[in-house]
Motif scaffolding. Structure first.
Motif, PDB file in Angstrom:
ATOM      1  N   LYS A  79     -22.633  -9.556  35.102  1.00 54.84           N
ATOM      2  CA  LYS A  79     -23.637  -9.726  34.060  1.00 54.84           C
ATOM      3  C   LYS A  79     -24.662  -8.598  34.096  1.00 54.84           C
ATOM      4  O   LYS A  79     -25.040  -8.038  33.072  1.00 54.84           O
ATOM      5  CB  LYS A  79     -24.328 -11.079  34.249  1.00 54.84           C
ATOM      6  N   ARG A  83     -25.069  -5.540  31.220  1.00 58.99           N
ATOM      7  CA  ARG A  83     -26.324  -5.449  30.470  1.00 58.99           C
ATOM      8  C   ARG A  83     -27.098  -4.174  30.796  1.00 58.99           C
ATOM      9  O   ARG A  83     -27.719  -3.590  29.911  1.00 58.99           O
ATOM     10  CB  ARG A  83     -27.176  -6.685  30.750  1.00 58.99           C
ATOM     11  N   ASP A  86     -24.607  -1.325  29.512  1.00 58.79           N
ATOM     12  CA  ASP A  86     -24.046  -1.596  28.192  1.00 58.79           C
ATOM     13  C   ASP A  86     -22.536  -1.370  28.178  1.00 58.79           C
ATOM     14  O   ASP A  86     -21.978  -0.809  27.239  1.00 58.79           O
ATOM     15  CB  ASP A  86     -24.724  -0.719  27.131  1.00 58.79           C
ATOM     16  N   GLN A 103     -18.200  -8.423  27.615  1.00 60.95           N
ATOM     17  CA  GLN A 103     -19.479  -8.529  26.918  1.00 60.95           C
ATOM     18  C   GLN A 103     -19.289  -9.322  25.629  1.00 60.95           C
ATOM     19  O   GLN A 103     -20.129 -10.139  25.264  1.00 60.95           O
ATOM     20  CB  GLN A 103     -20.020  -7.138  26.596  1.00 60.95           C
ATOM     21  N   ALA A 105     -19.521  -8.527  22.582  1.00 63.29           N
ATOM     22  CA  ALA A 105     -20.390  -8.237  21.441  1.00 63.29           C
ATOM     23  C   ALA A 105     -19.657  -7.447  20.371  1.00 63.29           C
ATOM     24  O   ALA A 105     -20.124  -7.348  19.241  1.00 63.29           O
ATOM     25  CB  ALA A 105     -21.628  -7.452  21.907  1.00 63.29           C
ATOM     26  N   TYR A 185     -21.012 -13.333  25.866  1.00 60.91           N
ATOM     27  CA  TYR A 185     -21.438 -13.787  24.545  1.00 60.91           C
ATOM     28  C   TYR A 185     -20.263 -14.421  23.829  1.00 60.91           C
ATOM     29  O   TYR A 185     -19.170 -13.850  23.781  1.00 60.91           O
ATOM     30  CB  TYR A 185     -21.967 -12.613  23.713  1.00 60.91           C
ATOM     31  N   ASP A 350     -29.000  -6.580  19.797  1.00 69.38           N
ATOM     32  CA  ASP A 350     -29.404  -6.568  21.206  1.00 69.38           C
ATOM     33  C   ASP A 350     -30.001  -7.910  21.625  1.00 69.38           C
ATOM     34  O   ASP A 350     -29.755  -8.385  22.734  1.00 69.38           O
ATOM     35  CB  ASP A 350     -30.411  -5.443  21.459  1.00 69.38           C
ATOM     36  N   GLN A 353     -26.974 -10.906  21.016  1.00 63.82           N
ATOM     37  CA  GLN A 353     -25.744 -10.801  21.803  1.00 63.82           C
ATOM     38  C   GLN A 353     -25.967 -10.319  23.232  1.00 63.82           C
ATOM     39  O   GLN A 353     -25.126 -10.570  24.094  1.00 63.82           O
ATOM     40  CB  GLN A 353     -24.761  -9.865  21.101  1.00 63.82           C
ATOM     41  N   LYS A 354     -27.083  -9.619  23.490  1.00 62.19           N
ATOM     42  CA  LYS A 354     -27.288  -9.047  24.817  1.00 62.19           C
ATOM     43  C   LYS A 354     -28.540  -9.578  25.509  1.00 62.19           C
ATOM     44  O   LYS A 354     -28.929  -9.084  26.558  1.00 62.19           O
ATOM     45  CB  LYS A 354     -27.363  -7.517  24.713  1.00 62.19           C
ATOM     46  N   GLN A 355     -29.191 -10.567  24.894  1.00 61.45           N
ATOM     47  CA  GLN A 355     -30.355 -11.241  25.464  1.00 61.45           C
ATOM     48  C   GLN A 355     -31.497 -10.264  25.757  1.00 61.45           C
ATOM     49  O   GLN A 355     -32.217 -10.399  26.741  1.00 61.45           O
ATOM     50  CB  GLN A 355     -29.965 -11.992  26.742  1.00 61.45           C
ATOM     51  N   ALA A 356     -31.652  -9.274  24.903  1.00 57.04           N
ATOM     52  CA  ALA A 356     -32.715  -8.284  25.091  1.00 57.04           C
ATOM     53  C   ALA A 356     -34.068  -8.895  24.748  1.00 57.04           C
ATOM     54  O   ALA A 356     -34.183  -9.768  23.888  1.00 57.04           O
ATOM     55  CB  ALA A 356     -32.455  -7.059  24.220  1.00 57.04           C
TER      56      ALA A 356
END
Length: 389
Positions: A79, A83, A86, A103, A105, A185, A350, A353-356
């Protein structure tokens, strides 16, 4: 005769309306040319994948022109690697099991990794099977040769009772790696809609706010309401800010409804903060609102306002992430960076899908705010031609 008269009148009106002629004959050529260059660009997607404790034979089998592996020097969380760097995925070997984390995404990159890993496992097992077969064959030939020599040295009565050499029971067998798959995701059955949700969400907010705000200002101009308003001591900036505030509240409600519908009705997963999603959509709606107000100053009717959609809105769809911008030609990437929807969709992707966090997407969010300031200033300048006093 009457039909011909009506037909002639329509032709005369269209010939006088240069904007309509441009919409019918030039705009389609512009859109088609843009699509041609977009789809003719380098669309060879490459998925970056992190690896740890994976044998070199497996890595060689996985690595291809569509997938690039990056070996990790220490055991780290899949994970965290995905992240921080990327990466499209992470592959780790543990207890005879190949653990693949996607990922997810980008459906194209996920499919590339899945196909590459599956083909790699088949290749490795086939290679091991061939190697084991060759070793067994070599051992069998060696045993047969030794037995033949022994038979020659023994009496014929005894040599005839010696059985032929059998395949060694301890021959090496191919290692059967088990595959375990995980997704950061979505799920294994995530659809294209799930991947493109941030793009669709940003576009829905942008398009409808742009269209409604522009037509609304046109209605006020055509009904002379704007003229009467500008005849008062009210400032141009106050009119623009009033529009932004009024339609901004509507944009907040619209964004909340669309987002909640995607979560609770369509079952779409949002990894990041829903409040950050709402904030980005609100800022994007304000940009669309200011753009709609500015573009409406060049239109004399609702029909002419709609004519700007192929020129102003549709190109933004192509550069919003629907087609990977990184795979486009260099000059097309430059165009993408002057599109507000590009930054909005990128920030939403971001976060969703990427928990930014908000700080992580601050560069994109700042670009959206810059567009907002630019179009607010342009609206104030454009409002001058309507002020009679």
């Amino acid at each position: 005769m009457r039909i011909l008269t009506i037909t002639k009148r329509i032709f005369v009106e269209m010939l006088r309306d240069k904007r309509t002629l441009a919409l019918m004959f030039i705009a389609p050529l512009f859109i088609l040319s843009l699509m041609y260059f977009l789809f003719q660009s380098n669309t060879n997607t490459v998925a970056d994948v992190g690896t740890y404790n994976v044998s070199s034979s497996v890595i060689r089998a996985i690595d291809n022109k569509h997938l690039k592996t990056h070996e990790m020097s220490s055991d780290v969380s899949a994970k965290k690697v995905i992240r921080d760097k990327d990466y499209a995925g992470f592959i780790k070997k543990e207890n005879g099991k190949l653990i693949v984390t996607y990922q997810n995404a980008d459906q194209n990159k996920t499919a590339i990794i899945k196909k590459s890993v599956q083909m790699a496992l088949v290749k490795v097992q086939m290679k091991q099977l061939v190697t084991a077969t060759k070793k067994s064959k070599a051992g069998l030939i060696k045993m047969q040769t030794a037995l033949q020599q022994i038979k020659k040295q023994l009496p014929a009565s005894i040599g005839s009772r010696i059985p032929a050499a059998a395949v060694p029971q301890n021959a090496s067998k191919p290692t059967n790696l088990k595959l375990s798959q995980h997704y950061l995701y979505g799920k294994s059955n995530s659809s294209f809609f799930t991947t493109m949700l941030p793009v669709f969400l940003g576009f829905m907010v942008f398009f409808f706010v742009f269209l409604i705000s522009g037509i609304s200002l046109l209605n006020e101009r055509n009904s002379r309401t704007l003229d009467r308003l500008l005849a008062t001591p009210v400032k141009r900036s106050e009119i623009i800010y009033g529009y932004l505030t009024g339609y901004g509240v509507v944009a907040i409600i619209q964004t909340a409804v669309i987002t909640l519908f995607c979560i609770y009705v369509l079952g779409i997963e949002i990894l990041g903060s829903i409040w950050v999603v709402l904030l980005i959509c609100f800022a994007l709606a304000l940009v669309a609102l200011s753009m709609g107000l500015f573009v409406s100053t060049f239109a004399a009717s609702e029909f002419q306002m709609v004519q700007f959609i192929p020129i102003v809105v549709i190109p933004q769809i192509f550069f919003s992430g629907l087609i990977p911008v990184a795979n486009m030609a260099g000059w097309l990437q430059v165009i993408a960076h002057i599109m507000p929807l590009y930054y909005g969709a990128s920030a939403l992707t971001d976060v969703i899908q990427k928990q930014a966090s908000l700080s992580a997407v601050m560069p994109q969010f700042s670009a959206i705010l810059i567009f907002l300031v630019v179009f607010v200033v342009l609206n104030m300048i454009g409002m001058r031609k309507y002020r009679k006093v």
